[in-house]
Design an enzyme around this catalytic site. Sequence first.
Site, PDB file in Angstrom:
ATOM      1  N   GLU A 262       0.857  -1.192   0.000  1.00 14.71           N
ATOM      2  CA  GLU A 262       0.000   0.000   0.000  1.00 14.71           C
ATOM      3  C   GLU A 262       0.886   1.232   0.000  1.00 14.71           C
ATOM      4  O   GLU A 262       1.845   1.314   0.769  1.00 14.71           O
ATOM      5  CB  GLU A 262      -0.887   0.057   1.266  1.00 14.71           C
ATOM      6  CG  GLU A 262      -1.881  -1.077   1.399  1.00 14.71           C
ATOM      7  CD  GLU A 262      -2.773  -0.940   2.632  1.00 14.71           C
ATOM      8  OE1 GLU A 262      -2.727   0.100   3.315  1.00 14.71           O
ATOM      9  OE2 GLU A 262      -3.521  -1.893   2.920  1.00 14.71           O
ATOM     10  N   GLU A 312     -14.098   4.574   0.387  1.00 16.77           N
ATOM     11  CA  GLU A 312     -14.972   3.609   1.055  1.00 16.77           C
ATOM     12  C   GLU A 312     -15.627   4.297   2.254  1.00 16.77           C
ATOM     13  O   GLU A 312     -14.954   4.656   3.209  1.00 16.77           O
ATOM     14  CB  GLU A 312     -14.152   2.400   1.516  1.00 16.77           C
ATOM     15  CG  GLU A 312     -13.538   1.616   0.371  1.00 16.77           C
ATOM     16  CD  GLU A 312     -12.481   0.637   0.844  1.00 16.77           C
ATOM     17  OE1 GLU A 312     -12.823  -0.404   1.423  1.00 16.77           O
ATOM     18  OE2 GLU A 312     -11.282   0.938   0.654  1.00 16.77           O
ATOM     19  N   LYS A 315     -15.500   2.615   6.105  1.00 16.05           N
ATOM     20  CA  LYS A 315     -14.275   2.264   6.828  1.00 16.05           C
ATOM     21  C   LYS A 315     -14.324   2.887   8.217  1.00 16.05           C
ATOM     22  O   LYS A 315     -14.895   3.960   8.415  1.00 16.05           O
ATOM     23  CB  LYS A 315     -13.045   2.802   6.079  1.00 16.05           C
ATOM     24  CG  LYS A 315     -12.708   1.992   4.843  1.00 16.05           C
ATOM     25  CD  LYS A 315     -11.316   2.303   4.360  1.00 16.05           C
ATOM     26  CE  LYS A 315     -10.274   1.513   5.158  1.00 16.05           C
ATOM     27  NZ  LYS A 315      -8.914   1.753   4.658  1.00 16.05           N
ATOM     28  N   GLU A 323      -9.554   8.430   6.736  1.00 10.14           N
ATOM     29  CA  GLU A 323      -9.597   7.007   6.388  1.00 10.14           C
ATOM     30  C   GLU A 323     -10.580   6.677   5.250  1.00 10.14           C
ATOM     31  O   GLU A 323     -10.364   5.736   4.493  1.00 10.14           O
ATOM     32  CB  GLU A 323      -9.928   6.219   7.658  1.00 10.14           C
ATOM     33  CG  GLU A 323      -9.463   4.801   7.750  1.00 10.14           C
ATOM     34  CD  GLU A 323      -8.026   4.500   7.379  1.00 10.14           C
ATOM     35  OE1 GLU A 323      -7.113   5.248   7.776  1.00 10.14           O
ATOM     36  OE2 GLU A 323      -7.814   3.499   6.679  1.00 10.14           O
TER      37      GLU A 323
END
Length: 479
Positions: A262, A312, A315, A323
């Site tokens: 990542e 997203e 999350k 985040e």
Amino acid sequence: MRRVSFALGVISWVCLMVSVSGIGANWGTQSSHPLPPTAVVQMLKENGFQKVKLFDAEEGTMSALRKSGLQVMVGLPNDMLATLATSMKAANNWVATNVSAYLNDGVDIRYVAVGNEPFLQTYNGSFLQTTFPALQNIQGALIKAGLGNRVKATVPLNADVYNSPTGRPSDGDFRADIRDFMLPIVKFLNDNGAAFTVNIYPFISLYTDSNFPVDYAFFEGSSSGVVDGSVTYSNMFDANLDTLLWALKKNGFPSLPVIVGEIGWPTDGDMNANVQLAQKFNQGFMNHISTGQGTPMRSGLIDAYLFSLIDEDEKSIQPGNFERHWGVYTYDGWPKYQLNLGTTRTGTLARVKNIQYLDKQWCVLKPSVNLENSKLAATISYACANADCTSLGYKTSCGDLDVRGNISYAFNSYYQKNDQDEVACGFENMATITNKDPSTGTCRFGIMIIADSGISWRIRHWGASLLSFVILPLFLTLL
Ligand SMILES: *[C@@H]1O[C@H](CO)[C@@H](O)[C@H](O)[C@H]1NC(C)=O
Ligand SMILES: *[C@@H]1O[C@H](CO)[C@@H](O)[C@H](O)[C@H]1NC(C)=O
Ligand SMILES: *[C@@H]1O[C@H](CO)[C@@H](O)[C@H](O)[C@H]1NC(C)=O
């Protein structure tokens, strides 16, 4: 002459195409309204991504990857580690269902990610005992299934598993408290011809340390670089990766391949999270790895997966409000900024196509509502707890809204997340539906997309009545 320049053109075009041999993307699905997987796969292919990394083996995603030409790192979540560590049978079943079956069906699985950052300090050592046995069992199951040479197991770890007491990469080693857990894992990866997977986050360094030199997080040179013998590091990424490479070398594994699992930068939810910095970081990273120079410790191409592909909205925001905003793409499939991956002729990002939206309407605070109303605070907390208010706050995309704007933002987020259900725009009769877009400047009041496929939304929306009054009688008539 013409022919020569044509040939040179072709050669340089080919070089451009292969110079970044394989950039990947992390595709997470903790969203209330995920984009249709087939549309996402189409976008990945158009943009020349070569690889995807997943956090599970969800069926819709896996099916969409069939015969896509994309290489896949499939994941198994931390909460499965204990079971897989203690049961070889469970590992065999996992591999049979989530690897062998899909491989036979044309999904090009190359790696299994065993857990996700299981040694993160916030987990209090919960997965320390189970990670290595789970890795062994999954690799064992892969070998038993005849896939030992084709699919490898690895463990994506956060860069916090190693450090350097002096800050110089050459003093790097695994963190003292987990060194005894790391060494057998590293040896196992090495013995099995697998790779070490590490997630590296300059953004988090900046987020947690206000004294961190901002330009050191990027790739454009830094006056506050780290001097290590004859080498000067001008960006944190190289220094961090080399700290790992020194730790591996010191412990006897100088040539273990490393995958950057990542890497990326968020665009909202914090003062350092915005599209300008995200674009600067990700483009800087792509340019950096496209040179093929590698790092001072290891030259050559860097195998990496951008974090992440799409925002997203579900999350956990325990690490921070940013985040939910790591995506290069918005929740509805638009690139947030230009990024040249070096993989296509145009050098621009294609959007996700054929996305269907709900109606052009928003839920906002009624202008007549008095801000002193005692019920307001509770309704806002409710909306924010159940939807997403991470774009509100100091120096975020909606940080300039006034109090009324803030409340409308919260109400709308809840309304959209609930598929524009009228009941979700009640709020003690303080909210109203409007068809005038309340968005301003950088602050976007979104309209929700029709999740996954139109059919699933319609069934959810009209639910039982549609089934019992239309589909069922029709079905019975046909019989
Ligand atoms: C396969 O993966 C899915 C999704 O991650 C998981 O729910 C399921 O339990 C796995 N199958 C087996 C047999 O372990
Ligand atoms: C870790 O420990 C802290 C303090 O003991 C506790 O507050 C937290 O909930 C624990 N976290 C997990 C994931 O167990
Ligand atoms: C809007 O909401 C955010 C997050 O709750 C808060 O930090 C900010 O101060 C609010 N702005 C105003 C003007 O109320």
